[in-house]
Design a protein around this motif. Structure first.
Motif, short mmCIF file in Angstrom:
data_model
loop_
_atom_site.label_atom_id
_atom_site.label_comp_id
_atom_site.label_asym_id
_atom_site.label_seq_id
_atom_site.Cartn_x
_atom_site.Cartn_y
_atom_site.Cartn_z
N LEU A 264 -45.19 10.77 22.57
CA LEU A 264 -44.29 9.45 23.12
C LEU A 264 -43.00 10.17 23.47
CD1 LEU A 264 -45.78 6.93 20.58
CD2 LEU A 264 -46.72 7.37 22.78
N LYS A 265 -42.63 9.91 24.86
CA LYS A 265 -41.40 10.41 25.32
C LYS A 265 -40.68 8.99 25.78
CE LYS A 265 -42.47 15.39 26.32
NZ LYS A 265 -42.42 16.27 27.32
N GLY A 266 -39.38 8.75 25.78
CA GLY A 266 -38.74 7.83 26.21
C GLY A 266 -37.46 7.48 25.23
N TRP A 267 -37.14 6.38 25.63
CA TRP A 267 -35.99 5.88 24.53
C TRP A 267 -36.28 4.71 23.75
CZ3 TRP A 267 -31.25 8.07 25.17
CH2 TRP A 267 -30.91 8.96 26.16
N ARG A 268 -36.03 4.59 22.58
CA ARG A 268 -36.44 3.67 21.70
C ARG A 268 -35.09 2.95 21.11
NH1 ARG A 268 -41.85 3.18 22.71
NH2 ARG A 268 -42.71 5.28 22.66
N LYS A 269 -35.30 1.35 21.09
CA LYS A 269 -34.29 0.88 20.65
C LYS A 269 -34.17 0.61 19.32
CE LYS A 269 -32.01 -3.88 21.48
NZ LYS A 269 -32.29 -5.22 22.09
N ARG A 270 -33.20 1.30 18.61
CA ARG A 270 -33.03 0.97 17.13
C ARG A 270 -31.69 0.59 16.65
NH1 ARG A 270 -37.60 1.23 17.52
NH2 ARG A 270 -39.02 3.06 17.08
N TRP A 271 -31.62 -0.11 15.32
CA TRP A 271 -30.48 -0.78 14.83
C TRP A 271 -29.69 0.37 13.80
CZ3 TRP A 271 -27.47 -4.56 15.17
CH2 TRP A 271 -26.38 -4.97 13.96
N PHE A 272 -28.57 0.96 14.27
CA PHE A 272 -27.78 1.87 14.02
C PHE A 272 -26.71 1.46 12.81
CE2 PHE A 272 -29.93 4.16 17.18
CZ PHE A 272 -30.17 5.64 16.69
N VAL A 273 -26.36 2.10 11.90
CA VAL A 273 -25.59 1.57 10.78
C VAL A 273 -24.60 2.85 10.55
CG1 VAL A 273 -24.73 0.58 8.56
CG2 VAL A 273 -26.88 -0.34 10.12
N LEU A 274 -23.21 3.00 10.69
CA LEU A 274 -22.66 4.16 10.26
C LEU A 274 -21.91 3.31 9.11
CD1 LEU A 274 -21.24 6.76 10.37
CD2 LEU A 274 -19.36 5.92 11.88
N ARG A 275 -21.96 3.85 7.89
CA ARG A 275 -21.33 3.53 6.66
C ARG A 275 -20.06 4.37 6.26
NH1 ARG A 275 -26.89 2.08 3.19
NH2 ARG A 275 -27.68 0.40 4.65
N HIS A 276 -19.47 3.87 5.08
CA HIS A 276 -18.40 4.38 4.62
C HIS A 276 -18.56 5.83 4.25
CE1 HIS A 276 -19.18 3.82 0.27
NE2 HIS A 276 -19.63 2.68 0.71
N ASP A 277 -19.82 5.90 3.83
CA ASP A 277 -20.03 7.60 3.15
C ASP A 277 -20.36 8.42 4.34
OD1 ASP A 277 -22.37 6.52 4.47
OD2 ASP A 277 -23.68 6.87 2.66
N CYS A 278 -19.79 8.11 5.45
CA CYS A 278 -19.86 8.86 6.78
C CYS A 278 -21.24 9.54 7.04
CB CYS A 278 -18.97 9.94 6.55
SG CYS A 278 -17.28 9.58 6.35
N CYS A 279 -22.23 8.52 6.81
CA CYS A 279 -23.64 8.82 7.24
C CYS A 279 -24.18 7.81 8.29
CB CYS A 279 -24.58 9.05 5.76
SG CYS A 279 -24.28 10.45 5.10
#
Length: 496
Positions: A264-279
Motif C-alpha cells: 500500500l503506497k501513498g499518504w496516510r493521515k495520522r495524529w502526531f504528538v511531539l512531547r517534552h521527552d523529545c520523542c
C-alpha cells in the motif's frame, strides 16, 4: 478307506472336522474379500487425495515466498479482533495501517502489557509546556516572585540528590565550597562533572555520601568527598524559586505520512504528538491519543536527527525527518506553509534538547525515592482513588501533596512513589463522576492535556483535598503572568 469298519464315534468326529474346516474356509474367504475391499477403497481414496493435492515442490516454494506475508496478515487479524472487541475500528482500517506497523524497524514500540507512562510515572506535560516560577510559601498573592523583586525574602529551600561522577585532573569533582555553615557551593566549573550533574552556585551541601555535614567543619566534609567512591552522592538544599524553568518543545496535530509499504503506497493521515521527552509519537487519530485507549503506532527519538524541508517529491509543505537510529526516512506533509514551519521549529528544538533539569524536578525525584511519611512538611496526605478510564475502575493510592506535586504510593508502607502529577496550571473542583456523587476533578489549562479524577473516602475528605490542592497549585505562576503582574504594579514610593 473302508468306512464299514469305522466306529460311530469316529464318523461323528470326522463330520465335525469337515464342518469346522468349511466354516474356517468361509471365514477366511469373507475376511480376504473384506480386506481387499478396504484396500481397494483406501487405494481409491489415496488416488483422489493425490489428485487433489498440489505438487510438493510448489507447496515448498509457495511457503517460502509467502510465509512472512501471511504471518503479518495473521498478526493484523489478531490485532483487529482485539481492537474490535474493545470498540475499535474494523479489519479494513487495520489492514490500511500495515505500512505503519510493519515498517517501523527504527522505532521503539510501546508495550501494551505495561500501563502508559502517564499512569505509572509522573505526568509532567503542563510543567514543560511553559515557564513556571515558584511564587512562595504562604505569601500574599500580590507579592512578586522571589526572582522579580529586590526585597529580601526567605528562600524556598528543598532537598534534592546530586550524583557526580569523578573526573580527571587536580579537581576531579569540578566545584568549590565555602567555609561556612551550612556549606555553600561558590563555584561550578564549566563543562565539569558537577555542572553535568546539575549542581549550581548557591546550593547548600547538607550531606556527603549519606553523612550529615550541616554541623561539621569544612575540612571534614572535603575529606569525606576525597576519600569516598568515584560516584559522589550529595544531598543538596536548593532554592526552587530562584529561576524559572525552560519550556521544552511540544507540538501536536494532524500530518500526512508517506508510507513505505510495498503493498500500500501513498499518504496516510495520522495524529502526531511531539512531547517534552523529545520523542515523536503518532496515532491513528486524535481520539485514540487523548483517551489513551491504544498504543502509539511508533515512537521516534528526535535527538540528533536531521529535520528539514524537502522538495524532492514535488509535493508542497513536505518535510523529512532522519533519526539517528535506523535507516528509515520519514516524509511528512503539513496542510499549509505556516503549519510546516511550526513543526520544523518545534522538531528543531527537540534535535538539541536541554540536558539539565530544573531544580524542582530534581527535588521531586528526590522525594519520590522516599517513603510517604519521610517527605518533609507535606501539605496533605491520605488515601485517594484514581479513575483509570481505560478500565473504567478506581485504583487506590496513598497520596502525598507537596509543592504542587501529588505523589502516588501503592500503600503507606511503600518505600518509594509509583507515580505522580505535576499540578502546574490545573484547576481543581468537586465534581460528580459516574456513580460517585462527590469526586475531585483536576482539569488542565488546555484540552491537549490529560484530565484526572480522584476520590477520597467521603465528601468531607474531598473538600479537604480540594482546598489543599488549590493552595499548592497557587504556589506556582506562569512566568509571563508574573512579569505582567510585576510590571503593572505601582512604583514604590518612600515618604520623607
Amino acid at each position: 478307506m473302508d468306512t464299514s469298519s469305522q466306529q460311530p464315534g469316529e464318523v461323528q468326529t470326522n463330520e465335525s472336522l469337515e464342518k469346522i474346516s468349511t466354516d474356517v474356509s468361509r471365514t477366511t474367504k469373507f475376511y480376504n474379500n473384506d480386506t481387499s475391499e478396504r484396500q481397494s477403497a483406501s487405494k481409491n481414496s489415496l488416488e483422489v487425495k493425490e489428485h487433489l493435492r498440489p505438487p510438493t515442490d510448489s507447496i515448498h516454494k509457495d511457503s517460502e515466498e509467502h510465509s512472512d506475508h501471511w504471518a503479518k496478515r495473521r498478526k493484523l487479524f489478531k490485532e483487529s479482533k482485539q481492537r474490535s472487541s474493545a470498540g475499535g475500528s474494523s479489519l479494513t482500517s487495520i489492514i490500511t495501517e500495515e505500512s505503519d506497523t510493519l515498517n517501523s524497524e527504527d522505532t521503539r514500540s510501546v508495550d501494551m502489557s505495561m500501563r502508559d507512562i502517564e499512569d505509572r510515572g509522573f505526568y509532567t506535560e503542563t510543567f514543560h509546556s511553559v515557564s513556571w516560577i515558584y511564587h512562595g510559601d504562604d505569601v500574599n498573592q500580590n507579592d512578586s516572585p522571589h526572582c522579580l523583586t529586590s526585597c529580601t525574602r526567605p528562600a524556598a529551600i528543598r532537598e534534592r540528590t546530586v550524583k557526580i561522577s569523578k573526573g580527571m585532573g587536580e579537581y576531579p569533582w569540578g566545584f568549590r565550597i565555602q567555609f561556612s555553615k551550612p556549606i555553600v557551593v561558590t563555584e561550578v566549573d564549566t563543562n565539569g562533572a558537577a555542572e553535568e550533574a546539575g549542581l549550581q552556585v548557591g546550593d547548600y551541601v547538607l550531606a556527603v555520601n549519606g553523612t550529615d555535614v550541616t554541623s561539621v567543619p569544612h575540612s571534614e566534609a572535603a575529606d569525606l568527598a576525597r576519600l569516598g567512591p568515584d560516584i559522589l552522592t550529595l544531598t543538596i538544599g536548593s532554592d526552587i524559586g530562584r529561576i524559572p524553568n525552560t519550556p521544552r518543545p511540544a507540538c501536536r496535530g494532524y500530518l500526512h505520512k508517506r508510507t513505505q509499504s510495498s503493498l500500500l503506497k501513498g499518504w496516510r493521515k495520522r495524529w502526531f504528538v511531539l512531547r517534552h521527552d523529545c520523542c515523536l509519537y503518532y496515532y491513528r487519530n486524535k481520539h485514540v491519543s487523548d483517551e489513551g485507549k491504544s498504543q502509539a503506532l511508533s515512537v521516534t527519538s528526535l535527538e540528533g536527527a536531521v529535520v528539514e524541508a524537502d522538495t524532492s517529491l514535488g509535493k508542497p509543505f513536505v518535510f523529512r525527518c532522519c533519526p539517528i537510529s535506523g535507516n528509515r526516512v520519514y516524509y511528512l506533509c503539513a496542510t499549509s506553509n505556516q503549519e510546516m514551519k511550526r513543526w520544523l521549529e518545534a522538531m528543531g528544538r527537540a534535535v538539541h534538547p536541554i540536558t539539565q533539569n530544573h531544580v524542582w524536578m530534581d527535588v521531586t525525584r528526590h522525594n519520590s525515592n522516599l517513603p510517604p511519611l519521610a517527605v518533609k512538611n507535606p501539605e496533605c496526605l491520605g488515601l485517594l482513588h484514581q479513575l483509570d478510564r481505560t478500565k473504567d475502575s478506581w485504583v487506590q493510592h496513598y497520596c502525598v501533596l507537596k509543592d504542587g506535586c501529588l505523589y502516588f504510593y501503592a500503600s503507606i508502607r511503600s518505600t518509594c512513589a509509583i507515580g505522580g502529577i505535576y499540578l502546574h496550571g490545573f484547576t481543581v473542583r468537586d465534581q460528580p463522576v459516574g456513580s460517585k456523587r462527590s469526586a475531585i476533578e483536576l482539569r488542565p489549562p488546555s484540552e491537549e492535556f490529560k484530565v484526572f479524577y480522584l476520590c477520597a473516602e467521603n465528601a468531607n475528605e474531598n473538600k479537604r483535598w480540594v482546598s489543599a490542592i488549590k493552595s499548592s497549585i497557587g504556589k506556582w505562576l506562569p512566568l509571563h503572568q508574573a512579569l505582567q503582574d510585576y510590571m503593572s504594579r505601582p512604583p514604590e514610593e518612600t515618604r520623607m
